[in-house]
Scaffold this active site. Structure first.
Site, PDB file in Angstrom:
ATOM      1  N   SER A  81      37.924  42.520  52.058  1.00 56.16           N
ATOM      2  CA  SER A  81      38.409  41.171  52.304  1.00 56.16           C
ATOM      3  C   SER A  81      39.389  41.169  53.486  1.00 56.16           C
ATOM      4  O   SER A  81      39.048  41.666  54.560  1.00 56.16           O
ATOM      5  CB  SER A  81      39.050  40.630  51.013  1.00 56.16           C
ATOM      6  OG  SER A  81      39.255  39.252  51.075  1.00 56.16           O
ATOM      7  N   ARG A 137      46.568  29.836  43.002  1.00 57.56           N
ATOM      8  CA  ARG A 137      45.839  30.944  42.401  1.00 57.56           C
ATOM      9  C   ARG A 137      44.620  30.477  41.618  1.00 57.56           C
ATOM     10  O   ARG A 137      43.574  31.122  41.628  1.00 57.56           O
ATOM     11  CB  ARG A 137      46.775  31.746  41.491  1.00 57.56           C
ATOM     12  CG  ARG A 137      46.137  32.978  40.905  1.00 57.56           C
ATOM     13  CD  ARG A 137      45.664  33.951  41.968  1.00 57.56           C
ATOM     14  NE  ARG A 137      45.335  35.249  41.428  1.00 57.56           N
ATOM     15  CZ  ARG A 137      45.080  36.320  42.147  1.00 57.56           C
ATOM     16  NH1 ARG A 137      45.110  36.248  43.468  1.00 57.56           N
ATOM     17  NH2 ARG A 137      44.791  37.469  41.592  1.00 57.56           N
ATOM     18  N   ASP A 193      28.846  36.937  46.642  1.00 54.62           N
ATOM     19  CA  ASP A 193      30.138  36.602  47.255  1.00 54.62           C
ATOM     20  C   ASP A 193      29.936  35.376  48.149  1.00 54.62           C
ATOM     21  O   ASP A 193      29.242  35.445  49.155  1.00 54.62           O
ATOM     22  CB  ASP A 193      30.610  37.806  48.088  1.00 54.62           C
ATOM     23  CG  ASP A 193      31.955  37.571  48.776  1.00 54.62           C
ATOM     24  OD1 ASP A 193      32.486  36.440  48.713  1.00 54.62           O
ATOM     25  OD2 ASP A 193      32.477  38.537  49.357  1.00 54.62           O
ATOM     26  N   HIS A 233      33.079  37.527  45.159  1.00 57.97           N
ATOM     27  CA  HIS A 233      33.946  38.227  46.114  1.00 57.97           C
ATOM     28  C   HIS A 233      34.707  39.376  45.446  1.00 57.97           C
ATOM     29  O   HIS A 233      34.926  40.424  46.038  1.00 57.97           O
ATOM     30  CB  HIS A 233      34.930  37.218  46.721  1.00 57.97           C
ATOM     31  CG  HIS A 233      35.766  37.776  47.822  1.00 57.97           C
ATOM     32  ND1 HIS A 233      35.218  38.341  48.954  1.00 57.97           N
ATOM     33  CD2 HIS A 233      37.113  37.868  47.972  1.00 57.97           C
ATOM     34  CE1 HIS A 233      36.199  38.754  49.759  1.00 57.97           C
ATOM     35  NE2 HIS A 233      37.341  38.484  49.185  1.00 57.97           N
ATOM     36  N   ASP A 234      35.107  39.175  44.220  1.00 60.59           N
ATOM     37  CA  ASP A 234      35.857  40.192  43.470  1.00 60.59           C
ATOM     38  C   ASP A 234      35.079  41.490  43.263  1.00 60.59           C
ATOM     39  O   ASP A 234      35.670  42.508  42.890  1.00 60.59           O
ATOM     40  CB  ASP A 234      36.258  39.654  42.091  1.00 60.59           C
ATOM     41  CG  ASP A 234      37.638  39.030  42.115  1.00 60.59           C
ATOM     42  OD1 ASP A 234      38.284  39.069  43.186  1.00 60.59           O
ATOM     43  OD2 ASP A 234      38.070  38.513  41.078  1.00 60.59           O
TER      44      ASP A 234
END
Lengths: 381, 381
Positions: free
Chosen positions: A155, A225, A320, A353-354
């Site tokens: 990232s 968040r 992602d 994405h994680d």
């Protein structure tokens, strides 16, 4: 997992390097003196040729692997860093630092500004990715590391890897760019801007001077968040994890958290708000938005990457959507056009994405092979 | 476009229907009496067989076409409703209403609760899609319309169309479900929850009693709309519209709006915050989250739709990632499995979810043909 975990590097202790030489920043401002907090895993070999740098993402920090004494949870990338793991500490001397402007020990908005004797707060300068790389270069010198056997990051960390490969081309042997992008899209910037507005419009933000008032923009951080978290997960992963499950089994017809996903996001936001500094969050998102290594090369990524000498591994993840495979492919295409050595893997993974944080087989195997092969080549040289 | 526009229906005036019979809601609560504000375009034919109902989306309202006297801008779907347009007012008598719980004239959180003499505010009950459909049914009776030649809606409007087709199967001849979904995913709910938290955590929200305090949660509404807006546009559309353009041509290294996209989103949020009620926004997003027509049918969409007798047209847009084509295809597959008449078009369009508001050729042609063909069949019957 515990500190007795056989595959773990066990307990680790963070160290601090202090720098007195001013760091001139992309913005034209400078930081007169600063600390960088870092951890190392493994042993630097005799010719100091096995050092590997980990660059962290938006909310990351130096504690990437092993355990801090007494902690039940290991570092954020413990799954991939350790003896016999993808980033093998039997082979590599791993260096992981907290970037300047962060909030985990390195000098940042929560630090005391030596010129004023007060916390920096919003006066801490906005950092560019190249500023971080420059500060990482100084840490490298301090540790007597002549070059990096590899620089690795996911990232925003991947952007630092790209910057390393073009700003210090001779000092990077292998560059691993994971779940990253050559620059953000308008949509990416849009999400970051909503997060920033959530923080800065929180009445407890006080134009960034919240610490002086013994408060912080908790709600803004929670919102930032929650939003971020949605974009780090794939649509499929959220469907799989939460679906439309209800907390109490029935619709409540009120505004309490009713669906599991609401409750989960609120919890994640709440947790994050107690561990991350708002000014740091603002800074980090700006570094993301501003990153564009082609800005000194007429917007030409091929030209920009033609300076690199590293061998590249680029990895993306099928689900992602924050930094989709197509963005990684832009990097790969530019590297190929610049006649660089590059391997590319799109990992079929449901996590979004994680995914870059998970030890997914194909991903781990590829990372392992890429880091092993190159090391052997060096050993034979 | 102006009121002299030859294809426009010209000036229109909203009307209000008052209802005294209590409306029992899905939640178990009821609204004792209420107003529904609506507009009509075109003329009801002699046998009242040409009425077409428009169901609006999240932030929509009754003013779908034509001009309110003195306004420079026409109704929100003027591109598709008018003489000779896709929804042809030479053929159809179009009815467009503001849903209960909204903030454009129909009874909602900003209305006076006759029982208390004060504004409803947060005490206005949460509405389900089926409640809206029930209230639309009453309006239909009031207007002496025996059945709808067609019910048409996009997004949340499409959910109302689905509900109509199963709750009043004999009263809907044609059902047009555009850019919609059979129920929200966890990701959709997550985005809605962030928007709701942004609104309800704004200190000016006062637990929903902001009007009594002569204020409103402006920042929360801005954030909710900024976020919503990103999800209504495609990644491509944002790239095309804004790219990484900078407002002043250079990076500012501060937190003012620096990229065009930041400035645009802030503006959109600001505009929206001055025209939409926060409690209405909360309600509308809950109706979206709660919608699941299969809840009375063991979660089985085929079983649920087997009651419908309408001819369906389902339309999706290639770059819509809020309600992607795959969600429309779920509806189509269920309709096919239930042996219903259904036409499906995935429109290749760059605009994302918002595409349903634009007069895109393929889309307009398909809508026109679907509405025309059926009318002819009826005429021949």
């Amino acid at each position: 997992m515990s500190s007795n975990d056989v595959e773990s590097i066990g307990n680790v202790v963070a160290q601090t390097a202090h720098f007195d030489e001013p760091l001139l920043l992309r913005s034209g401002r400078e930081i007169a003196q600063y600390d960088i907090v870092y951890e190392t895993y493994g042993t630097l070999n005799d010719d100091a040729s096995n050092a590997l740098l980990i660059c962290h993402a938006l909310s990351g920090h130096h504690h990437a692997a092993g355990f801090h004494e007494g902690d039940a949870k290991p570092g954020w990338w413990n799954e991939c860093i350790g003896p016999g793991k993808a980033i093998d500490t039997n082979t590599y001397f791993v260096v992981s630092l907290n970037n300047l402007g962060g909030c985990h020990g390195s000098t940042g908005p929560t630090s005391i500004n030596p010129e004023t004797g007060k916390v920096y707060g919003p006066d801490f300068p906005i950092m560019a990715v190249r500023d971080w790389v420059k500060s990482q270069y100084r840490l490298m010198q301090r540790l007597n590391i002549p070059h990096w056997a590899a620089v690795v990051g996911g990232s925003l960390g991947g952007m630092q890897v790209i910057r390393w490969s073009i700003d210090y081309p001779q000092l990077v042997k292998k560059a691993v760019v994971i779940a990253s992008a050559p620059k953000l899209t308008a949509q990416n910037i849009g999400f970051n801007e909503v997060a920033r507005q959530a923080i800065s419009s929180d009445p407890e933000f006080h134009d960034g001077h919240y610490l002086e008032k013994d408060t912080y923009p908790k709600q803004g951080l929670i919102l930032a968040r929650m939003l971020g978290h949605i974009t780090y997960l794939s649509d499929d992963a959220m469907r799989e994890k939460f679906g439309r499950e209800l907390k109490t089994g029935k619709l409540s017809f009120d505004f309490d958290a009713n669906f599991q996903v609401e409750s989960y996001l609120r919890y994640q936001g709440e947790q994050f708000s107690s561990r991350f500094d708002a000014n740091s969050y603002l800074l980090m998102t700006k570094a993301l938005d501003y990153f564009d290594p082609t800005c000194d090369h007429d917007g030409d990524l091929v030209k920009c990457l033609s300076q690199a000498t590293a061998k590249f591994l680029v990895v993306s993840f099928s689900t992602d959507w924050r930094f989709p495979p197509s963005r990684s492919e832009e990097i790969v295409q530019a590297l190929l056009a610049a006649r660089k050595s590059v391997s590319y893997l799109e990992v079929d993974a449901p996590q979004g994405h994680d995914a870059f944080l998970f030890p997914i087989d194909d991903y781990v195997n590829c990372l392992t092979a890429f880091l092993k092969t190159d090391t052997k080549e060096q050993n034979h040289a």
